[in-house]
Motif scaffolding. Sequence first.
Motif, short mmCIF file in Angstrom:
data_model
loop_
_atom_site.label_atom_id
_atom_site.label_comp_id
_atom_site.label_asym_id
_atom_site.label_seq_id
_atom_site.Cartn_x
_atom_site.Cartn_y
_atom_site.Cartn_z
N LEU A 1 -30.01 79.29 17.64
CA LEU A 1 -31.17 78.55 17.17
C LEU A 1 -31.81 77.49 18.34
N LEU A 2 -31.01 76.93 18.83
CA LEU A 2 -31.08 75.93 19.69
C LEU A 2 -31.59 76.34 21.08
N LEU A 3 -31.12 77.33 21.70
CA LEU A 3 -31.15 77.72 23.03
C LEU A 3 -32.47 78.12 23.19
N PRO A 4 -33.16 78.84 22.29
CA PRO A 4 -34.79 79.25 22.65
C PRO A 4 -35.64 78.07 22.60
N ILE A 5 -35.19 77.10 21.68
CA ILE A 5 -36.09 75.96 21.62
C ILE A 5 -35.95 75.01 22.65
N LEU A 6 -34.62 74.69 23.28
CA LEU A 6 -34.55 73.92 24.72
C LEU A 6 -35.32 74.82 25.86
N LEU A 7 -35.11 76.07 25.86
CA LEU A 7 -35.72 76.91 26.86
C LEU A 7 -37.20 76.78 26.80
N THR B 1 -16.41 79.35 14.50
CA THR B 1 -17.15 80.31 15.56
C THR B 1 -18.50 80.75 15.01
N ILE B 2 -18.55 81.00 13.79
CA ILE B 2 -20.05 81.55 13.32
C ILE B 2 -20.90 80.51 13.43
N LEU B 3 -20.50 79.38 13.03
CA LEU B 3 -21.49 78.21 12.82
C LEU B 3 -21.88 77.76 14.42
N LEU B 4 -20.88 77.76 15.14
CA LEU B 4 -21.21 77.49 16.79
C LEU B 4 -22.22 78.68 17.20
N THR B 5 -22.05 79.77 16.74
CA THR B 5 -22.92 81.07 17.27
C THR B 5 -24.27 80.56 16.83
#
Length: 295
Positions: free
Chosen positions: A29-35, A20-24
């Motif tokens: 990290l990826l969501l801001p980059i993709l956005l 769960t920690i790894l997924l979070t």
Amino acid sequence: MAWHDEDSWLTAALSPKPSTILLTVVVALLLPILLHTWLYRKAAATAALPTFLLVGPSGGGKTAFTTLTERSSVAQTHTSTNPLTIEALLPSPHIPASSHYRSPGDPAFERSRRFLLLDTPGHGKLRHYATTALSDPKTIRGIIFVVDAAALAEESGLNEAASYLHDILLALQKRYTSAKTAKGPKEIPVLIAANKMDLFTALPANLVKLQLEKGISQVRLSRAKALRDAGAALSGGEDEVDEEKEWLGEGGEGGFEFAQMLEVGTQVDVLGANVLSGKEGGSVEGWWEWIAGLL
């Protein structure tokens, strides 16, 4: 199993497990980059300047009009062998159609006046620059077909202009008919810019229109015959020649008219002018007004 049970999926998702920690961390990290990437590409697409494709036979005055648009003055030009793209500003007092209600001091008003002018060579062996631009016309807002109005009075000049214009209009027709959606692609209007109106032998705009329609009708018939001959030569083989796809405008034996292009989302206008002289023979104000209507 209720959501608050110990073995429920929600409890597992919020529990301090390594997975769960790894997924979070990955999502954080990826969501801001993709956005950021999505917003950047969207902004870049929006900021792309509209392009007007300048085509026509050699000697029509395309490069002279490009020079006039860029420098607000004309200069001695020569036959182009390479395409030339310039960034231009719609001259005053013309107002872009999208900015009629904006104040001249508004930054959006100034941005709306900017456009690209792509000048392509008119020689028969170099017209692939124009066809390449038409193969993927994402930013093309309109096509300006510059033609020498005096040359149309001669058979050779009329045949060359009509053949080239036929190919341009046929490419737009194929683009429309091959669309995968019912709405069809965005319309790309065409301006037939009849230049050199100051010459004694120049045809007026209404005769330029009639002559080109007559010339395109002859081009259609000659090419249809060539396709039929090719189909006859290929009879018995697996290859077939689709004559209908190569027929410009409405079917039948009637003559071609520019009004037929409305059925495939293409408005064709004819405006006369004289690039080298702003007074005698008519200035290019009408051409700029046509461009302003598309900005």
